[in-house]
Design a protein around this motif. Structure first.
Motif, PDB file in Angstrom:
ATOM      1  N   LYS A 111       0.812  -1.013  -0.238  1.00 30.63           N
ATOM      2  CA  LYS A 111      -0.099  -0.002   0.133  1.00 30.63           C
ATOM      3  C   LYS A 111       0.955   1.178  -0.012  1.00 30.63           C
ATOM      4  CE  LYS A 111      -3.783   2.112   2.574  1.00 30.63           C
ATOM      5  NZ  LYS A 111      -4.576   2.202   3.817  1.00 30.63           N
ATOM      6  N   GLY A 215     -15.055  -6.945  -9.939  1.00 28.82           N
ATOM      7  CA  GLY A 215     -15.128  -6.438  -8.811  1.00 28.82           C
ATOM      8  C   GLY A 215     -15.248  -7.713  -7.687  1.00 28.82           C
ATOM      9  N   PHE A 218     -11.063  -7.754  -7.521  1.00 27.44           N
ATOM     10  CA  PHE A 218     -10.223  -6.529  -7.290  1.00 27.44           C
ATOM     11  C   PHE A 218     -11.195  -5.293  -6.764  1.00 27.44           C
ATOM     12  CE2 PHE A 218      -7.617  -8.658 -10.517  1.00 27.44           C
ATOM     13  CZ  PHE A 218      -6.419  -8.333 -10.027  1.00 27.44           C
ATOM     14  N   ASN A 219     -10.531  -4.562  -6.167  1.00 30.11           N
ATOM     15  CA  ASN A 219     -11.272  -3.420  -5.637  1.00 30.11           C
ATOM     16  C   ASN A 219     -11.538  -2.554  -6.495  1.00 30.11           C
ATOM     17  OD1 ASN A 219     -12.180  -1.355  -3.904  1.00 30.11           O
ATOM     18  ND2 ASN A 219     -10.231  -0.995  -2.927  1.00 30.11           N
ATOM     19  N   GLU A 221     -12.564   0.366  -6.271  1.00 36.00           N
ATOM     20  CA  GLU A 221     -12.208   1.852  -5.984  1.00 36.00           C
ATOM     21  C   GLU A 221     -10.570   2.236  -6.292  1.00 36.00           C
ATOM     22  OE1 GLU A 221     -12.922   2.175  -1.762  1.00 36.00           O
ATOM     23  OE2 GLU A 221     -15.170   2.192  -2.194  1.00 36.00           O
ATOM     24  N   ARG A 222      -9.971   1.299  -6.659  1.00 35.71           N
ATOM     25  CA  ARG A 222      -8.549   1.257  -6.946  1.00 35.71           C
ATOM     26  C   ARG A 222      -8.237   1.575  -8.458  1.00 35.71           C
ATOM     27  NH1 ARG A 222      -4.457   2.090  -8.899  1.00 35.71           N
ATOM     28  NH2 ARG A 222      -2.352   1.864  -8.149  1.00 35.71           N
ATOM     29  N   LYS A 255      -5.752   3.162  -2.130  1.00 31.61           N
ATOM     30  CA  LYS A 255      -6.916   2.002  -1.859  1.00 31.61           C
ATOM     31  C   LYS A 255      -6.189   0.570  -1.961  1.00 31.61           C
ATOM     32  CE  LYS A 255     -10.449   4.646  -1.597  1.00 31.61           C
ATOM     33  NZ  LYS A 255     -11.262   4.844  -0.264  1.00 31.61           N
ATOM     34  N   PHE A 258      -6.953  -5.573  -3.842  1.00 30.19           N
ATOM     35  CA  PHE A 258      -7.912  -6.704  -3.879  1.00 30.19           C
ATOM     36  C   PHE A 258      -9.323  -6.446  -2.872  1.00 30.19           C
ATOM     37  CE2 PHE A 258      -3.828  -8.851  -4.800  1.00 30.19           C
ATOM     38  CZ  PHE A 258      -4.157  -9.250  -5.912  1.00 30.19           C
ATOM     39  N   ARG A 259     -10.327  -6.876  -3.637  1.00 28.73           N
ATOM     40  CA  ARG A 259     -11.675  -6.755  -2.840  1.00 28.73           C
ATOM     41  C   ARG A 259     -11.614  -7.298  -1.318  1.00 28.73           C
ATOM     42  NH1 ARG A 259     -17.279  -9.825  -4.051  1.00 28.73           N
ATOM     43  NH2 ARG A 259     -18.547  -8.774  -2.461  1.00 28.73           N
ATOM     44  N   ASN A 260     -11.889  -6.456  -0.363  1.00 31.05           N
ATOM     45  CA  ASN A 260     -11.856  -6.697   1.195  1.00 31.05           C
ATOM     46  C   ASN A 260     -10.499  -6.865   1.300  1.00 31.05           C
ATOM     47  OD1 ASN A 260     -14.698  -6.501   1.341  1.00 31.05           O
ATOM     48  ND2 ASN A 260     -14.810  -8.683   0.778  1.00 31.05           N
ATOM     49  N   ASN A 261      -9.341  -6.548   0.692  1.00 35.56           N
ATOM     50  CA  ASN A 261      -8.071  -6.566   1.048  1.00 35.56           C
ATOM     51  C   ASN A 261      -7.645  -8.055   1.120  1.00 35.56           C
ATOM     52  OD1 ASN A 261      -5.539  -5.319   1.324  1.00 35.56           O
ATOM     53  ND2 ASN A 261      -5.771  -5.043   3.271  1.00 35.56           N
TER      54      ASN A 261
END
Length: 330
Positions: A111, A215, A218-219, A221-222, A255, A258-261
């Motif tokens: 990050k 989605g 991957f996130n 929002e990134r 951000k 990955f989704r939900n990190n």
């Protein structure tokens, strides 16, 4: 000290830069076997870029980086992006191959600090770029041309190249740009390649179109997600607004990827290893599909696909000639 058992393998119909001795599959198998590249292999890995695989009658493992469906009249085992509930199939989209083969998972998960995000903003003096070779991806071509009409988008690949020649290092090239067009060749559930990943690894913001299920992994929002049915002008507005908004740009860079990190299971290399070793083990107890009656059905499938491609080509040529005739008469 006991020596590793030998395993004869080969590769056929992969992409042009594929190295038979420097790839993820070879690397994994070498952990357990003395791997020998042979013209008379026990196992053939083959992909979708040709027909060389037809000359091999051994056990075949199909792998695709493209939106090409598995055909079990030719393959004994398959590795693809498809969601198939079969013991002889492993779901492994190309983005996963790209990450694991280049050992970039740790880098992808790092990050940005606020200082690092600001450094990326300051270093990226150029607007937007694209690096592709397939000229037939209509959605991508139209988006590029329409955005390029508003503000120049640098194209460094073989298609629509406007920088004087093809670039030699993709990540180095796209790392100079704030935005990267990351459009798949086609849109299909689960078909998710390296394009989004490369844009993120380069420290910029990808503009992604393709897999409607992106989605789930991957996130969203990134990156800028061009969703099915979304207005193209809205995407343009988002890009231009973000180009001027340093704080918003940096916020997106920071951000999680990955989704939900959470790292997806397909990026656990042990899962792929287990599947490959399962294929080798099972291959000793089964007759290759290439030596069964299914090979005749596969030959019919090939003829059908070739005919379909020819009809598509002829239809495009007819449409082209009709446009010329219309312009001439008009």
């Amino acid at each position: 000290m006991t020596s590793s058992p030998s395993l004869k393998i080969n590769f056929a119909d992969f992409w042009a830069t594929f190295d038979k001795k420097n790839n993820l599959f070879y690397r994994i198998l070498s952990e357990k076997y003395e791997v020998i590249i042979s013209e008379d292999p026990d196992i053939l890995f083959y992909s979708c870029y040709g027909w060389e695989y037809l000359k091999f009658n051994c056990i075949r493992i199909f792998y695709t980086a493209e939106n090409k469906k598995l055909d079990f009249t030719a393959a004994d085992f398959g590795i693809s992006f498809e969601f198939l509930d079969r013991k002889n199939h492993y779901r492994f989209p190309f983005y996963a191959y790209r990450i694991l083969s280049s050992n970039n998972l740790d880098k992808l998960c790092q990050k940005f600090t606020e200082q690092e995000a600001e450094r990326q903003w300051e270093q990226k003096k150029r607007f937007c770029c694209m690096v592709v070779s397939n000229p037939g991806a209509k959605k991508r071509i139209e988006f590029f041309q329409n955005l390029n009409n508003l503000k120049k988008v640098d194209s460094g690949g073989g298609t629509l190249n406007n920088i004087g020649g093809r670039i030699s290092n993709k990540l180095e090239f796209i790392s100079k740009y704030k935005f990267v067009l990351a459009f798949e060749n086609e849109s299909f559930p689960g078909y998710l390649t390296e394009k989004l990943v490369d844009g993120i690894l380069a420290g910029g913001i990808p503009v992604y179109w393709g897999d409607p299920l992106v989605g789930n992994v991957f996130n969203v929002e990134r990156f800028i997600h061009y969703r099915p049915g979304e207005n193209e002008e809205d995407i343009f507005a988002t890009i231009f607004n973000m180009e001027k908004d340093k704080e918003k740009y940096m916020e997106i860079l920071r951000k999680p990827v990955f989704r939900n990190n959470t790292i997806p299971d397909v990026l656990e290399i042990d899962n792929l290893s287990q599947f490959l070793f399962y294929c080798i083990s099972e291959s000793k107890n089964r007759k290759p599909v290439a030596k069964t009656a299914k090979k005749y059905l596969h030959q019919l499938n090939i003829k059908k696909r070739k005919l379909q491609k020819k009809l598509i080509f002829l239809n495009r040529r007819l449409n082209f000639l009709q446009k010329i005739k219309k312009n001439f008469i008009g």
